[in-house]
Scaffold this motif. Sequence first.
Motif, PDB file in Angstrom:
ATOM      1  N   ARG A  24      86.356  51.798 -50.993  1.00 59.20           N
ATOM      2  CA  ARG A  24      85.136  51.651 -50.189  1.00 59.20           C
ATOM      3  C   ARG A  24      83.917  51.876 -51.076  1.00 59.20           C
ATOM      4  N   PHE A  25      82.918  51.045 -50.867  1.00 59.95           N
ATOM      5  CA  PHE A  25      81.671  51.133 -51.636  1.00 59.95           C
ATOM      6  C   PHE A  25      80.522  51.493 -50.706  1.00 59.95           C
ATOM      7  N   ASP A  26      79.526  52.189 -51.251  1.00 55.12           N
ATOM      8  CA  ASP A  26      78.307  52.453 -50.497  1.00 55.12           C
ATOM      9  C   ASP A  26      77.369  51.254 -50.653  1.00 55.12           C
ATOM     10  N   PRO A  27      76.244  51.210 -49.937  1.00 51.89           N
ATOM     11  CA  PRO A  27      75.332  50.050 -50.034  1.00 51.89           C
ATOM     12  C   PRO A  27      74.800  49.798 -51.450  1.00 51.89           C
ATOM     13  N   ALA A  28      74.771  50.829 -52.301  1.00 53.67           N
ATOM     14  CA  ALA A  28      74.287  50.650 -53.676  1.00 53.67           C
ATOM     15  C   ALA A  28      75.363  50.070 -54.596  1.00 53.67           C
ATOM     16  N   GLY A  29      76.607  49.970 -54.117  1.00 58.11           N
ATOM     17  CA  GLY A  29      77.681  49.403 -54.926  1.00 58.11           C
ATOM     18  C   GLY A  29      78.505  50.432 -55.663  1.00 58.11           C
ATOM     19  N   ASN A  30      78.318  51.709 -55.374  1.00 52.43           N
ATOM     20  CA  ASN A  30      79.109  52.766 -56.000  1.00 52.43           C
ATOM     21  C   ASN A  30      80.321  53.086 -55.134  1.00 52.43           C
ATOM     22  N   VAL A  31      81.400  53.560 -55.763  1.00 49.28           N
ATOM     23  CA  VAL A  31      82.620  53.884 -55.033  1.00 49.28           C
ATOM     24  C   VAL A  31      82.357  55.088 -54.135  1.00 49.28           C
ATOM     25  N   ALA A  32      82.633  54.925 -52.827  1.00 44.56           N
ATOM     26  CA  ALA A  32      82.474  56.015 -51.869  1.00 44.56           C
ATOM     27  C   ALA A  32      83.796  56.731 -51.633  1.00 44.56           C
ATOM     28  N   ALA A  33      84.905  55.995 -51.605  1.00 39.29           N
ATOM     29  CA  ALA A  33      86.218  56.604 -51.366  1.00 39.29           C
ATOM     30  C   ALA A  33      87.314  55.627 -51.782  1.00 39.29           C
ATOM     31  N   VAL A  34      88.484  56.193 -52.090  1.00 42.14           N
ATOM     32  CA  VAL A  34      89.675  55.402 -52.401  1.00 42.14           C
ATOM     33  C   VAL A  34      90.775  55.897 -51.468  1.00 42.14           C
ATOM     34  N   ASP A  35      91.293  55.016 -50.622  1.00 39.94           N
ATOM     35  CA  ASP A  35      92.318  55.372 -49.633  1.00 39.94           C
ATOM     36  C   ASP A  35      93.589  54.589 -49.916  1.00 39.94           C
ATOM     37  N   ARG A  36      94.724  55.205 -49.559  1.00 38.18           N
ATOM     38  CA  ARG A  36      96.024  54.522 -49.659  1.00 38.18           C
ATOM     39  C   ARG A  36      96.687  54.534 -48.295  1.00 38.18           C
ATOM     40  N   MET A  37      97.286  53.408 -47.949  1.00 39.55           N
ATOM     41  CA  MET A  37      98.034  53.296 -46.701  1.00 39.55           C
ATOM     42  C   MET A  37      99.408  52.738 -47.039  1.00 39.55           C
ATOM     43  N   GLY A  38     100.411  53.206 -46.336  1.00 39.37           N
ATOM     44  CA  GLY A  38     101.777  52.785 -46.605  1.00 39.37           C
ATOM     45  C   GLY A  38     102.350  51.926 -45.510  1.00 39.37           C
ATOM     46  N   LEU A  39     103.655  51.775 -45.562  1.00 41.24           N
ATOM     47  CA  LEU A  39     104.379  50.946 -44.601  1.00 41.24           C
ATOM     48  C   LEU A  39     104.325  51.539 -43.191  1.00 41.24           C
ATOM     49  N   ASP A  40     104.086  52.847 -43.096  1.00 39.42           N
ATOM     50  CA  ASP A  40     104.012  53.478 -41.783  1.00 39.42           C
ATOM     51  C   ASP A  40     102.787  53.032 -40.989  1.00 39.42           C
ATOM     52  N   GLN A  41     101.795  52.455 -41.627  1.00 48.67           N
ATOM     53  CA  GLN A  41     100.586  51.987 -40.957  1.00 48.67           C
ATOM     54  C   GLN A  41     100.703  50.545 -40.464  1.00 48.67           C
ATOM     55  N   VAL A  42     101.799  49.866 -40.780  1.00 50.51           N
ATOM     56  CA  VAL A  42     101.971  48.470 -40.389  1.00 50.51           C
ATOM     57  C   VAL A  42     102.344  48.401 -38.916  1.00 50.51           C
ATOM     58  N   ALA A  43     101.660  47.581 -38.164  1.00 49.81           N
ATOM     59  CA  ALA A  43     101.944  47.402 -36.737  1.00 49.81           C
ATOM     60  C   ALA A  43     103.100  46.422 -36.580  1.00 49.81           C
ATOM     61  N   HIS A  44     104.094  46.826 -35.822  1.00 53.52           N
ATOM     62  CA  HIS A  44     105.238  45.955 -35.547  1.00 53.52           C
ATOM     63  C   HIS A  44     104.991  45.268 -34.216  1.00 53.52           C
ATOM     64  N   ILE A  45     104.855  43.964 -34.261  1.00 49.01           N
ATOM     65  CA  ILE A  45     104.554  43.184 -33.061  1.00 49.01           C
ATOM     66  C   ILE A  45     105.839  42.530 -32.578  1.00 49.01           C
ATOM     67  N   SER A  46     106.156  42.765 -31.332  1.00 51.28           N
ATOM     68  CA  SER A  46     107.354  42.186 -30.739  1.00 51.28           C
ATOM     69  C   SER A  46     106.934  41.162 -29.698  1.00 51.28           C
ATOM     70  N   PRO A  47     107.260  39.883 -29.922  1.00 54.95           N
ATOM     71  CA  PRO A  47     106.891  38.872 -28.938  1.00 54.95           C
ATOM     72  C   PRO A  47     107.567  39.152 -27.593  1.00 54.95           C
ATOM     73  N   MET A  48     106.895  38.766 -26.511  1.00 52.68           N
ATOM     74  CA  MET A  48     107.405  39.013 -25.177  1.00 52.68           C
ATOM     75  C   MET A  48     108.212  37.814 -24.709  1.00 52.68           C
ATOM     76  N   GLY A  49     109.510  37.876 -24.834  1.00 47.83           N
ATOM     77  CA  GLY A  49     110.369  36.789 -24.392  1.00 47.83           C
ATOM     78  C   GLY A  49     110.263  35.570 -25.286  1.00 47.83           C
ATOM     79  N   ASP A  50     110.759  34.459 -24.798  1.00 45.92           N
ATOM     80  CA  ASP A  50     110.726  33.231 -25.581  1.00 45.92           C
ATOM     81  C   ASP A  50     109.707  32.237 -25.048  1.00 45.92           C
ATOM     82  N   LYS A  51     108.836  32.672 -24.148  1.00 44.47           N
ATOM     83  CA  LYS A  51     107.820  31.792 -23.580  1.00 44.47           C
ATOM     84  C   LYS A  51     106.445  32.398 -23.779  1.00 44.47           C
ATOM     85  N   THR A  52     105.465  31.548 -23.976  1.00 44.52           N
ATOM     86  CA  THR A  52     104.085  31.984 -24.085  1.00 44.52           C
ATOM     87  C   THR A  52     103.421  31.822 -22.728  1.00 44.52           C
TER      88      THR A  52
END
Length: 171
Positions: free
Chosen positions: A102-130
């Motif tokens: 993440r950068f601030d408006p001046a272009g300097n680094v504000a933060a560095v974050d890491r996210m793993g596989l636990d943050q991935v949303a698992h989407i399950s379609p509802m049935g076989d029809k839309t």
Amino acid sequence: MRQFSRHSSSGRILLAIGLSALVLGASGCTRVRTHQGYSIDKLLVDSVQPGIDNRASVEGTLGRPSFISQFGEQDWYYVSREMRALAFSNPKPVEQTVLRVRFDPAGNVAAVDRMGLDQVAHISPMGDKTPTLGRNRSLFDEIFGNIGAVGAGGMGGAGGGSNTGGGPNGS
């Protein structure tokens, strides 16, 4: 001199063919591991410091990001994913790391974050029809529903209106 019979040479050929088939058959069941995206080097990532680095130094250290946030250039994302598949099955993610700078408006680094596989949303379609809005018509309604509607008024046909206007034939 030693003589070879036809049976011993054909036996060796059959043995070689059998071993080849066994090796090819076993190789189809191996696990396939693939890497997608950015190759994260922990030492380089740890060298990016908030308040010290800016966009140019981050690009020089980590390279161009995988993608940049859509709302301004405030966040850079570096995405790395390890996938595994067995033979011809669908690949499944085993490990994923999303590095967000993440950068601030001046272009300097504000933060560095890491996210793993636990943050991935698992989407399950509802049935076989839309689900859709509108009429609920069966297959036969779709096929045979227009029978008798040919030439009906308002359906784009020539419908039976009379020409009584001020045209060349209308008076």
